[in-house]
Design an enzyme around this catalytic site. Sequence first.
Site, short mmCIF file in Angstrom:
data_model
loop_
_atom_site.label_atom_id
_atom_site.label_comp_id
_atom_site.label_asym_id
_atom_site.label_seq_id
_atom_site.Cartn_x
_atom_site.Cartn_y
_atom_site.Cartn_z
N GLU A 437 0.74 -1.09 -0.01
CA GLU A 437 -0.04 -0.04 0.04
C GLU A 437 0.75 1.25 0.02
OE1 GLU A 437 -2.94 2.11 3.34
OE2 GLU A 437 -2.25 0.25 3.68
N ASP A 510 -1.33 -1.37 5.77
CA ASP A 510 -1.21 -1.05 7.18
C ASP A 510 -2.26 -1.72 8.13
OD1 ASP A 510 0.78 0.54 6.64
OD2 ASP A 510 -0.18 2.33 5.99
N ASP A 512 -4.34 -0.62 9.80
CA ASP A 512 -5.47 0.46 9.88
C ASP A 512 -6.86 0.15 9.30
OD1 ASP A 512 -4.95 1.40 7.54
OD2 ASP A 512 -3.68 3.14 8.31
N ASP A 514 -7.89 1.85 6.39
CA ASP A 514 -7.65 1.82 4.91
C ASP A 514 -6.93 0.62 4.51
OD1 ASP A 514 -8.77 4.18 4.43
OD2 ASP A 514 -7.11 5.47 4.58
#
Length: 648
Positions: A437, A510, A512, A514
Amino acid sequence: MGATYDAKDIKVLEGLDAVRLRPGMYIGTTGVKGLHHILWEIVDNSMDEVTNGYGDTIDIKLYSDGSVSVEDNGRGIPVDIHPQLGVSAVEVVFTQLHAGGKFDNDNYSHSGGLHGVGASVTNALSEWLIVEVYKNGKTYKMEFESREVDGKVKGGIPKYSLFDTGVKTNKHGTFIRFKPDKRIFETVALSFDTIKRRIKELAFLNKGAHITLTDERNYEEPIKVEYCYDGGIVDFVLDLNETKTPCFKKPIYLTGSENNIDMELAFQYTDGYTDNIFSYVNNIPTTEGGTHETGFKSGLTRVMNDVARKMNVLKDKDENLKGDDFLEGITAVLSIKMQNVQFEGQTKTKLGNPDARVAIEHMVVSELNKFFDNASNKSIADAILKKAIMAAKVREEARKAKEITRQKNSIENFNLVGKLSNCTGRRAADNELYIVEGDSAGGTCKQARNRHYQAILPLRGKPLNAEKKRIDQVLENVEIRTIISALGCGIGDDYNEDDLNFHKVIILSDADQDGGHIRAILLTFFFRYMKELITGGHVFIGMPPLYKVYKKDIVEYAYNDDELEKAKNKVGRGFDIQRYKGLGEMNSEQLWETTMDPKRRTLIQVSIDDAAEAERLVSVLMGDAIEQRKAFIIENANFNREDNFKVE
């Protein structure tokens, strides 16, 4: 040359010794799948009684001591003495590898069990097993155990011979309770959810069968689920399409019998763009399809093209529509029962019988023609043909788009320069592709990697959600096209394993929201258009740590909150904690030692254990059904933890 190799060196394994010595040969693995496999062997035997009309109820129970029981109301295992072996038939079934009532067709017209191997394998790999048979108003009982004999643990040894307990009963059937042996399996914790999914599927496939699952482990009140579907596979299709918009209200339901092959087929079209066909042979999922699926598809194509010409949707000058045109948006469940099943490979996932293709195609053509000869079904024909005509137009657009992925020197491959940091190794089986990402994380990964076998592909934007788009729209997305070009194996019907450039495809995002969304989008694309990449075991999720706990030169990494507590204790007082919000916060050395070094990293392999459940979840989580998605999140999310990702 030293040691001799004579007849005395050939070991003869008697009874069940072979099973304990090489369990993987009989159950595939000693991991979680193998653990559940020994339960399925007993459940399948009970299911064969139900399928062949000798019973209608199966009760499964999980106990706090780690054991599990299966009870059915079938005929009960025979209790008389076996003429050749001189012991009860019950003892034969549980101690002889190749013994059972399924080798001819006198007792079972068809079966899903392993023809006598199943019960004895379960017994061999259990600490103990108890069987009770309810027959002729009597209750018979026998027990088996694993114990040390001559310095070696042997499994499935009878504690005593089968005997009449003297307990009178009105029941009929068999009760089996066993405890998986922790000396054999990596884990002996049976999964309630895994069992629940499988028995729900069995209840759909066997109309009117009543199956219950009760979990008594560590709960004040037992957890119990019950399944019984009077609509059978019609209810199955409706369940699968719960989150979608159907093109007509009631699924088409066809049955037939030809050459000792019984067929049940239910299908319905939705406004989706992919086909979802779930096939079964004698209740066994055939996830790779086979001859029966081929027969269904060719029969459907023949009939629908004929109907299109009768209704003047296709003129004389028009070419027939392709088979794929009639598959867009279809949800189908095909369940057949047959004898002498030939599965391709040990995994029983693809049917190989040529006679099944001929019989199924003939039955589909015959029964579907009858269906559409009924004038009241004209609106259904209209809906299917409208869908197919649109699919044909899209197919031509997709053909042009797919051409990009086939051309080695295409513009897309040229555009990979600057995007893909390739590895130098040319052996695809050793090579890994990290899909990362963002450019920041991509830059760190490039510095951290072993460039001989690790390639890095940073995504510079969010890929398209393939669940909500047609194939031609999916292929317009730059990030998706880049991934297809990098992998080199094509998509959909063009997928070719031999052209795959990387045998490990690792999604690294990541920890998180997103990152989770990107991971879900990529998995959805692979599931919809490159499913073989997943079923071939090539897709993995990389697990970067969430925390670094350190003090002077002592460093520990933690991948979740539970590990964080352990890391704190390990480092001791006076520690500092760094919470990683993204991959870009790590330097290349940290990223290598925690996330990319094969000796120390944690990878989760993505698999499809239950195709129907996977289809339902992808539809719920990635489709347009907002209310169902909200309900799923409320039921499954743990909002009190920073990470909700479970490694199993």
